[in-house]
Design a protein around this motif. Structure first.
Motif, PDB file in Angstrom:
ATOM      1  N   THR A  44      28.041 -65.265  83.170  1.00  0.00           N
ATOM      2  CA  THR A  44      27.463 -64.662  81.972  1.00  0.00           C
ATOM      3  C   THR A  44      28.515 -64.164  80.978  1.00  0.00           C
ATOM      4  N   SER A  91      29.750 -66.154  72.612  1.00  0.00           N
ATOM      5  CA  SER A  91      28.642 -65.758  71.743  1.00  0.00           C
ATOM      6  C   SER A  91      29.055 -64.685  70.742  1.00  0.00           C
ATOM      7  N   LEU A  93      21.440 -69.096  77.156  1.00  0.00           N
ATOM      8  CA  LEU A  93      21.082 -67.771  76.647  1.00  0.00           C
ATOM      9  C   LEU A  93      19.591 -67.490  76.753  1.00  0.00           C
ATOM     10  N   MET A 138      25.994 -59.271  77.509  1.00  0.00           N
ATOM     11  CA  MET A 138      26.425 -60.309  78.445  1.00  0.00           C
ATOM     12  C   MET A 138      27.857 -60.081  78.922  1.00  0.00           C
ATOM     13  N   ALA A 170      24.966 -60.637  72.957  1.00  0.00           N
ATOM     14  CA  ALA A 170      26.319 -61.075  73.286  1.00  0.00           C
ATOM     15  C   ALA A 170      27.123 -59.962  73.945  1.00  0.00           C
TER      16      ALA A 170
END
Length: 428
Positions: A338, A345, A41, A147, A144
């Motif tokens: 990702t 996440s 991250l 992503m 998050a």
């Protein structure tokens, strides 16, 4: 403490060879997902993070004289500060920040050794620590979601689908499995999401094929790869956030004491274990890894297996270091898409925020009292809103760091302050 159940392996007991290997790998898996997620991250090297976690854990074991069965992995508390520092200072700033965190741990450990823990209880009650933990999780929520939804600056339905599948797999393992699998939902989510992403055709496996089995990780060593220099901005972004992992460390030691049926705060002492955290984070800062902290995931494994042997953590540390030097594994970690990390996440950052809320609930914080309402409200809005104080071009205090300091100050100056025992705070 009176023994409550049969212990499979005592802390100082040597396991049989096969038992040692299998149980060590189990602890490796327990920490693996979260430890590699933090560098992924923040743009750091997962391979270096593995090596630094292994070396840090070995140093921790040495400092605590082999009396505290714990694994030290990448700390989630510093994700936002690390991302911010990398944007304007690069890796040099990150390493200096990690080093400063280690120094803070050492100073607190020294003060605890001389004065005890009561002053720390007064400084970090649940009404301060709880909202700060919530800020960590909620402050990362946009990262998050981005992503999962963004691909080269635009919305990508394939990314969204991969992220959602990863999230579902992680939730299923967290809720519907028992035993060891229930302890490693993050790892299982990453594996399941990776397989689905492979099916969807968004995984570039070529680098894994081309990678060597043995490969030196991309270490960042001071005075070799960069020249460290102190800046107040790095200091103010990292140091105040150390409040959270310090409180987390104390909580882990209390829970671990219950699990292993020994009072670890007395022997070897909280100052020794916190100093172990300090040395481990300093080691990480000297090779390019993120700050580390003791891992609750591995405490969960101990509670399930009742195998407390310190040799298992020595084994897990050695395996982590070996994995870090394996080029195939490093390339495999770098190939994780990702949205897979984003899907995991979403749950992890939400759990972090919920943990802060849980601390407030379990400690029966009364929000009908204006004092508590004010402290929590100010911490949340300043931390999540990204408030900042800039003085000149070099001094800046912002976000979570600013919220942490203001929360501590408000708790000290507002009337009606109550002292809460950490043993009550963490459910001892």
């Amino acid at each position: 403490m009176k023994p409550s159940s049969k212990i499979v392996l005592r802390i100082d007991e040597k396991p049989k060879f096969l038992q040692w290997i299998l149980l060590s790998i189990q602890h490796l898996f327990a920490m693996f997902g979260a430890t590699v997620l933090v560098p992924a991250l923040t743009g750091m090297s997962p391979a270096v993070a593995l090596v630094s976690s292994g070396l840090g854990t070995l140093a921790f074991i040495l400092i605590t004289r082999g009396k505290v069965p714990s694994y030290l992995g990448s700390s989630f508390a510093f994700i936002n500060p690390l991302i911010a520092i990398k944007a304007f200072e690069g890796f040099a700033g990150i390493m200096v920040g990690s080093f400063l965190v280690g120094i803070v741990y050492a100073i607190v450990a020294l003060v605890i050794a001389k004065t005890g823990i009561k002053w720390l209880m007064k400084l970090l009650p649940p009404i301060v620590v709880g909202p700060i933990i919530m800020v960590i999780g909620l402050g990362l929520s946009s990262v998050a979601v981005s992503m999962v939804t963004n691909h080269h600056g635009g919305y990508d339905i394939d990314y969204v689908l991969v992220g959602l599948v990863t999230l579902v797999i992680t939730i299923v393992f967290a809720i519907y499995t028992k035993g060891f699998l229930s302890v490693v939902p993050v790892l299982m989510g990453i594996i399941g999401g990776y397989i689905f992403a492979l099916i969807m055709g968004i995984v570039d496996f070529q680098r894994v094929i081309e990678a060597s089995w043995f490969e030196v990780p991309p270490f960042e060593i001071p005075f070799v790869h960069f020249t460290p220099h102190f800046t107040w901005k790095v200091f103010l972004l990292m140091v105040p956030v150390a409040i959270v992992p310090i409180a987390e460390h104390i909580g882990h030691q209390l829970v671990l004491s219950k699990v292993v049926e020994k009072d670890l705060l007395e022997d070897p002492g909280l100052h020794k274990s916190l100093f172990g955290d300090s040395v481990a984070s300093i080691i990480a800062s000297c090779i390019g890894g993120p700050p580390v902290t003791t891992y609750g995931e591995n405490i969960g494994v101990l509670a399930i297996t009742k195998a407390f042997s310190i040799y298992l953590f020595i084994g897990a540390s050695c395996f982590a270091i070996l994995f870090g030097f394996c080029g195939k594994i490093s390339a495999l970690l770098s190939s994780i898409p990702t949205p897979v990390m984003g899907g995991v996440s979403i749950l992890l950052f939400g759990i972090i925020a919920s943990s802060g809320l849980r601390m407030l609930v379990e400690n029966k914080i009364d929000f009908s009292q204006k004092r508590n309402l004010i402290i929590a409200s100010v911490i949340l809005v300043i931390g999540i809103g990204g408030a900042a104080i800039h003085i000149g071009s070099h001094f800046s205090l912002e976000g979570m760091a600013l919220a942490s300091i203001i929360g501590v100050v408000l708790n000290q100056i507002l009337p009606g302050k109550q002292v809460v025992d950490f043993k009550d705070m963490f459910g001892e």
